[in-house]
Design an enzyme around this catalytic site. Structure first.
Site, PDB file in Angstrom:
ATOM      1  N   ASP A  34      69.380  13.284  57.019  1.00 18.09           N
ATOM      2  CA  ASP A  34      70.802  12.317  57.240  1.00 18.09           C
ATOM      3  C   ASP A  34      70.293  11.234  57.083  1.00 18.09           C
ATOM      4  O   ASP A  34      71.295  10.522  55.944  1.00 18.09           O
ATOM      5  CB  ASP A  34      71.044  12.522  58.687  1.00 18.09           C
ATOM      6  CG  ASP A  34      72.522  11.924  58.854  1.00 18.09           C
ATOM      7  OD1 ASP A  34      73.358  12.435  58.622  1.00 18.09           O
ATOM      8  OD2 ASP A  34      72.436  10.738  59.332  1.00 18.09           O
TER       9      ASP A  34
ATOM     10  N   ASP B 172      68.642   9.726  69.451  1.00 22.24           N
ATOM     11  CA  ASP B 172      68.654   8.512  69.390  1.00 22.24           C
ATOM     12  C   ASP B 172      69.120   7.706  70.484  1.00 22.24           C
ATOM     13  O   ASP B 172      69.681   6.496  70.544  1.00 22.24           O
ATOM     14  CB  ASP B 172      69.010   7.734  68.159  1.00 22.24           C
ATOM     15  CG  ASP B 172      68.022   7.531  66.878  1.00 22.24           C
ATOM     16  OD1 ASP B 172      67.072   8.060  67.289  1.00 22.24           O
ATOM     17  OD2 ASP B 172      68.582   7.408  65.868  1.00 22.24           O
TER      18      ASP B 172
ATOM     19  N   THR C  25      80.865   9.445  76.492  1.00 24.39           N
ATOM     20  CA  THR C  25      80.324   8.621  77.584  1.00 24.39           C
ATOM     21  C   THR C  25      80.069   7.381  77.040  1.00 24.39           C
ATOM     22  O   THR C  25      79.850   7.260  75.811  1.00 24.39           O
ATOM     23  CB  THR C  25      79.027   9.142  78.175  1.00 24.39           C
ATOM     24  OG1 THR C  25      77.969   9.356  77.168  1.00 24.39           O
ATOM     25  CG2 THR C  25      79.365  10.577  78.694  1.00 24.39           C
TER      26      THR C  25
ATOM     27  N   HIS D 133      61.522   4.315  71.844  1.00 26.09           N
ATOM     28  CA  HIS D 133      62.873   4.509  72.033  1.00 26.09           C
ATOM     29  C   HIS D 133      63.086   6.216  72.271  1.00 26.09           C
ATOM     30  O   HIS D 133      63.957   6.691  72.957  1.00 26.09           O
ATOM     31  CB  HIS D 133      63.851   4.235  70.827  1.00 26.09           C
ATOM     32  CG  HIS D 133      63.486   5.215  69.501  1.00 26.09           C
ATOM     33  ND1 HIS D 133      62.552   4.816  68.727  1.00 26.09           N
ATOM     34  CD2 HIS D 133      64.089   6.402  69.152  1.00 26.09           C
ATOM     35  CE1 HIS D 133      62.323   5.683  67.544  1.00 26.09           C
ATOM     36  NE2 HIS D 133      63.408   6.617  67.879  1.00 26.09           N
TER      37      HIS D 133
END
Length: 470
Positions: free
Chosen positions: A208, A116, A46, A142
């Site tokens: 990560d 995120d 998307t 966020h």
């Protein structure tokens, strides 16, 4: 008779292999092959998710560390992958005990993928510095926008997803934020601690980015998240770790703090960030940048390219913002004057320092300064829990034969571990190179007036009082 451990692992391995044979694979430079099946590709393919390619993970750090150009796109794929690996590991070892279902696995993976998706440009600068300035102390986050963006993607692209699963995904995204849902106190609460852990701070998001950011910046990283991933255990609905891994857990928080000091809050990086905030604030009236946070339909169109939009515009209304960006391109940066670390006993009641405080610290006869000549940056570096030790909230176990979990105090492991857990650094910059000397002197006067001594380590070097481009 219950299912044996070997049978659980074999079943889990077969499920993984079946998933991978019918999935699309992407080769990641940190984790190797990452597999995405059709359901997750509906979100990845998307324009809202692909926007993450245009958001640098480390914001403006690449201006100092040229290799730090990786994006939130690959980070999100990495968190998706580690989230799946984490829940698969737990299922392999404790599947019959805690009944992890396929839907649980997919929910955690989707939360990792989309955690995120509502992030603003330039790392955390957008929400922590730009928005509070132009919107009078905005508390926009966020994480909240990620939740709204998830709903928008589902609706805009007609993605079929179970309503309960969608709610759980959003709760997992918010799990470490101030707006975390109180409904996560239900069974399998440990699932909400995998992507964004509000209870202990240990999560695959950190796993990560610590490794990815270190590698991109060319820094060594001796923290091994694999050790924690392979040995973690769910006890009383909480993820616990082996007592022998105490120092590995500590290394997670220490490595993160080191990245903040060395990379994220590097003095030159902060100088550039201060300039970008000024430029965005100057351009906000013309471009209505802050207005984009109202609706996901507009917000997804905002990314790091906003600087290029300002830089290449010929509008007179953007001239001041354009000139600031041109200064960054030419490395004519705000000049770092000096810094000091706030004393431990002053941190709790620390009053934020403003440019006005520096101006008011000038003595008669000094070159007159104005507030607009000075920028102040207050940097906080901690182990995720402010002035508290994050390891105090973590439970450990002795071995897999016992069912007893317990906390561990630092002094029972080592006397070399820190006794204080937060640094607060005050940095002052001159926006004009010819005023570095005057600003530095006023800053010293402020320290003498406030603490009765110079808190900075050394005087501002003479070379700092001349133009220093790199």
């Amino acid at each position: 008779m219950g299912t044996s451990w070997n049978e659980e692992v074999t079943s889990c391995y077969s499920l993984c292999c079946q998933d991978r044979r019918s999935s699309k694979h992407i080769h990641d430079n940190v984790h190797g092959n990452i597999y995405l099946d059709e359901f997750f590709l509906k979100f990845v393919d998307t324009e809202q998710f692909q926007r993450l390619r245009d958001l640098k993970q480390l914001g403006l750090s690449h201006m100092v560390y040229p290799g730090a150009v990786h994006s939130r796109f690959e980070h999100s794929l990495g968190v998706y992958w580690l989230a799946g690996e984490a829940v698969h590991t737990i299922k392999a070892h404790q599947g019959s005990e805690i009944n992890i279902e396929r839907n649980d696995i997919n929910t955690v993976k989707l939360a990792g993928l989309l955690h995120d998706v509502g992030h603003g440009p330039f790392s955390h600068l957008f929400e922590r510095e730009f928005l509070p300035r132009v919107l009078n102390g905005s508390e926009w986050s966020h994480e909240d926008m990620s939740v709204r963006m998830i709903d928008y993607i589902v609706d805009e692209h007609n993605i079929e997803i179970d309503a309960a699963m969608l709610k759980n995904v959003k709760d997992m995204v918010l799990a470490s934020s101030e707006n975390a849902s109180q409904n996560t106190l239900n069974e399998k609460r440990f699932l909400y601690d995998i992507v964004a852990n509000g209870r202990t701070g240990i999560d695959v998001d950190k796993f990560d980015y610590i490794v990815r950011d270190s590698r991109a910046c060319g820094l060594g990283c001796n923290f091994q998240f694999q050790r924690l991933m392979e040995t973690m255990r769910v006890m009383d609905d909480e993820i616990c770790y082996r007592a022998k891994d105490y120092l590995t857990v500590h290394k997670l928080f220490a490595t993160r703090a080191d990245l903040h000091r060395t990379v994220y809050t590097h003095a030159k990086v902060k100088a550039i960030e201060l300039m970008v905030v000024d430029a965005l604030a100057l351009a906000n009236g013309e471009l209505s940048i802050s207005a984009s946070i109202q609706e996901p339909a507009e917000f997804w169109k905002l990314d790091d390219s906003i600087l290029k939009q300002i830089e290449t515009s010929d509008k007179q209304e953007l001239k001041k913002a354009r000139d600031l960006i041109l200064r960054i391109r030419k490395r004519d940066l705000y000049q770092f004057c000096n810094e000091f670390t706030v004393p431990k006993d002053k941190q709790e009641h620390f009053k934020s320092i403003t440019p006005q405080d520096i101006v008011c610290s000038q003595k008669n006869g000094d070159a007159p300064l104005k507030q607009e000549d000075i920028a102040v940056s207050i940097v906080k570096i901690d182990l995720t829990r402010g002035r508290n030790n994050p390891l105090e909230s973590i439970k450990f176990f002795q071995d897999y034969e016992t069912d007893f979990k317990f906390p561990i105090r630092d002094e029972h492991i080592s006397h070399l571990l820190p006794a204080f857990y937060q640094d607060m650094i005050v940095r002052v910059y001159s926006k004009k190179s010819e005023l570095v000397g005057a600003v530095s002197k006023a800053f010293e006067n402020y320290q003498l007036k406030t603490y009765g001594r110079k808190a900075q380590v050394h005087d501002t070097p003479e070379k700092k009082k001349s133009r220093n481009r790199y």
